[in-house]
Design a protein around this motif. Structure first.
Motif, PDB file in Angstrom:
ATOM      1  N   LYS A  98      20.864 -89.969  60.211  1.00 29.45           N
ATOM      2  CA  LYS A  98      21.858 -91.044  60.173  1.00 29.45           C
ATOM      3  C   LYS A  98      21.429 -92.098  61.186  1.00 29.45           C
ATOM      4  O   LYS A  98      20.955 -91.743  62.271  1.00 29.45           O
ATOM      5  N   ASN A  99      21.602 -93.374  60.827  1.00 33.47           N
ATOM      6  CA  ASN A  99      21.254 -94.428  61.788  1.00 33.47           C
ATOM      7  C   ASN A  99      22.059 -94.286  63.074  1.00 33.47           C
ATOM      8  O   ASN A  99      23.209 -93.858  63.051  1.00 33.47           O
ATOM      9  N   ASN A 109      21.690 -98.408  56.867  1.00 34.55           N
ATOM     10  CA  ASN A 109      22.685 -97.687  56.060  1.00 34.55           C
ATOM     11  C   ASN A 109      22.188 -96.301  55.636  1.00 34.55           C
ATOM     12  O   ASN A 109      22.501 -95.824  54.563  1.00 34.55           O
ATOM     13  N   VAL A 110      21.386 -95.678  56.498  1.00 33.47           N
ATOM     14  CA  VAL A 110      20.889 -94.340  56.165  1.00 33.47           C
ATOM     15  C   VAL A 110      21.881 -93.298  56.673  1.00 33.47           C
ATOM     16  O   VAL A 110      22.273 -93.317  57.840  1.00 33.47           O
ATOM     17  N   GLN A 208      11.716 -94.135  46.541  1.00 34.63           N
ATOM     18  CA  GLN A 208      13.119 -94.586  46.600  1.00 34.63           C
ATOM     19  C   GLN A 208      13.640 -94.576  48.040  1.00 34.63           C
ATOM     20  O   GLN A 208      14.400 -95.453  48.432  1.00 34.63           O
ATOM     21  N   LEU A 209      13.200 -93.568  48.823  1.00 34.07           N
ATOM     22  CA  LEU A 209      13.693 -93.451  50.201  1.00 34.07           C
ATOM     23  C   LEU A 209      13.265 -94.638  51.060  1.00 34.07           C
ATOM     24  O   LEU A 209      14.004 -95.050  51.956  1.00 34.07           O
ATOM     25  N   PRO A 213      17.333 -96.154  50.652  1.00 33.23           N
ATOM     26  CA  PRO A 213      17.722 -94.828  51.158  1.00 33.23           C
ATOM     27  C   PRO A 213      19.220 -94.553  51.036  1.00 33.23           C
ATOM     28  O   PRO A 213      19.633 -93.397  51.020  1.00 33.23           O
ATOM     29  N   GLU A 214      20.012 -95.628  50.896  1.00 31.76           N
ATOM     30  CA  GLU A 214      21.464 -95.444  50.876  1.00 31.76           C
ATOM     31  C   GLU A 214      21.952 -94.724  49.624  1.00 31.76           C
ATOM     32  O   GLU A 214      23.078 -94.230  49.582  1.00 31.76           O
ATOM     33  N   GLN A 215      21.104 -94.613  48.597  1.00 28.15           N
ATOM     34  CA  GLN A 215      21.561 -93.957  47.362  1.00 28.15           C
ATOM     35  C   GLN A 215      21.597 -92.430  47.489  1.00 28.15           C
ATOM     36  O   GLN A 215      22.120 -91.751  46.623  1.00 28.15           O
TER      37      GLN A 215
END
Ligand code: NAI
Length: 331
Positions: A98-99, A109-110, A208-209, A213-215
């Protein structure tokens, strides 16, 4: 006072361990450490890098905090980390990413969690030299291990209010082994209709990451992909210096950072103790010392947000000792 096994490891291990135990003491954690050495130096004296006393201590105390231990590449003993996870059947490796406020990264927004299978796959250590020019490593995937790790991921999702579990594989190529992992994941997912379930191939996941990454929410992966992808995700939130982890089984839990023993900065008072401290905070929550956990968490986040006293890996100039003092003064 709760007795907890403490493995200071080697490389930067002892430096970051000192930092973390000092901070926890200053915060009032009710812990009595049972120090257990392991690694190359121990192997020279006791004949094994992971003597039975270490395993016995963790079995007795049920909880351990562990700093990294060096694994020789290409020769020498098998990884202490792999052996520890196998002998205590710590089948799930949990790595929240997490950020953190104040740490500049490409994305802000990770917020994802990696659940890595910890006992089999290519880490089963079944290798042989077929002839001088050919070597073979065997990838083991079982229904039992795959089912329980996916169940762990879904249970974690429910307990922690997560919405989506994504199973990661390379089942288009490893049709039987990764195919079995996916089959188990699909089966387990049916028991958790309240959590969305998706699948992705590991190569596509990596792309994608680093783009969106938020998905992702909870990722569940076989051992090798989990190992690689968790370092990638550590990079998304500020690097190995801030990436925490835990190995959890039914009877014991070992909390440890994602990073290794960083021999390149050993003994230089440069190492960032944040990853081990975050792992220790999770450990405090796990043993129900939540108030102390929150106190340390606040002091750590304040220190990182201010960015006045941070280590070189985060762009600062502070030593490990200075960083430790700053966190203590922020308690
Ligand atoms: P590493 O994680 O030790 O280091 C990679 C890079 O990140 C280095 O440049 C290092 O200086 C930096 N780094 C790592 N942790 C840091 C920290 N806390 N503060 C500041 N910078 C940090 O990975 P490497 O070099 O591949 O592995 C070194 C040894 O550690 C190997 O023997 C490996 O097997 C072992 N290892 C042990 C682990 C464990 O005990 N759980 C996990 C990963 C590796």
């Amino acid at each position: 006072m709760q007795k907890i096994t403490l493995i200071p490891g080697d490389g930067i291990g002892p430096e970051i361990t000192n930092s973390v135990t000092e901070i926890l003491k200053a915060a009032g954690a009710e812990i009595e450490w049972e120090v257990q050495t392991a690694g190359a130096d121990v192997a020279e004296v006791e004949g094994s890098p992971l003597p039975d006393r270490v395993i016995e201590s963790i079995k007795k105390n049920k909880v351990a905090l562990k700093a990294p231990v060096t694994t020789p590449i290409g020769k020498g003993f098998r990884s202490v980390n792999v052996a520890l996870r196998k002998s205590l059947d710590l089948y799930s490796n949990l790595r929240p990413c997490k950020n953190i406020d104040g740490i500049k990264t490409r994305f802000d927004n990770v917020d994802l969690v990696i659940v890595r299978e910890n006992t089999e796959d290519l880490y089963a250590g079944i290798e042989r030299q077929i002839d001088a020019d050919t070597a073979e490593s065997i990838k083991i995937i079982t229904r039992k291990a795959s089912t329980r790790i996916v169940e762990f991921a879904f249970d974690y999702a429910i307990k922690n209010n997560r919405k989506l579990v994504t199973a990661v594989s390379k089942a288009n190529i490893c049709k039987l082994s990764d195919g079995l992992f996916l089959e188990c994941a699909r089966e387990v997912s049916k028991k958790y209709p309240q959590i969305e379930y998706k699948e992705i191939l590991v190569d596509n996941l990596c792309m994608q990451l680093v783009q969106k990454p938020e998905q992702f929410d909870v990722l569940v992966l076989p051992n090798l992909y989990g190992d690689i992808v968790s370092d990638l995700c550590a990079g998304l939130i500020g690097g190995l210096g801030v990436a925490q982890g835990a190995n959890i089984g039914l009877d014991a839990a070992v909390f440890e950072p994602v990073h290794g023993s960083a021999p390149d900065i050993k003994g230089q008072n440069k190492a960032n103790p944040t990853a081990l401290l975050l792992s220790a905070i999770e450990m405090l929550k796990y043993i129900e010392q939540r108030k102390v956990a929150e106190k340390v968490e606040k002091a750590l986040y304040k220190t990182l947000k201010e960015q006045k006293v941070v280590t070189a890996d985060l762009g600062g100039t502070a030593t490990t000792t200075e960083f430790t003092k700053e966190v203590i003064s922020n308690l």
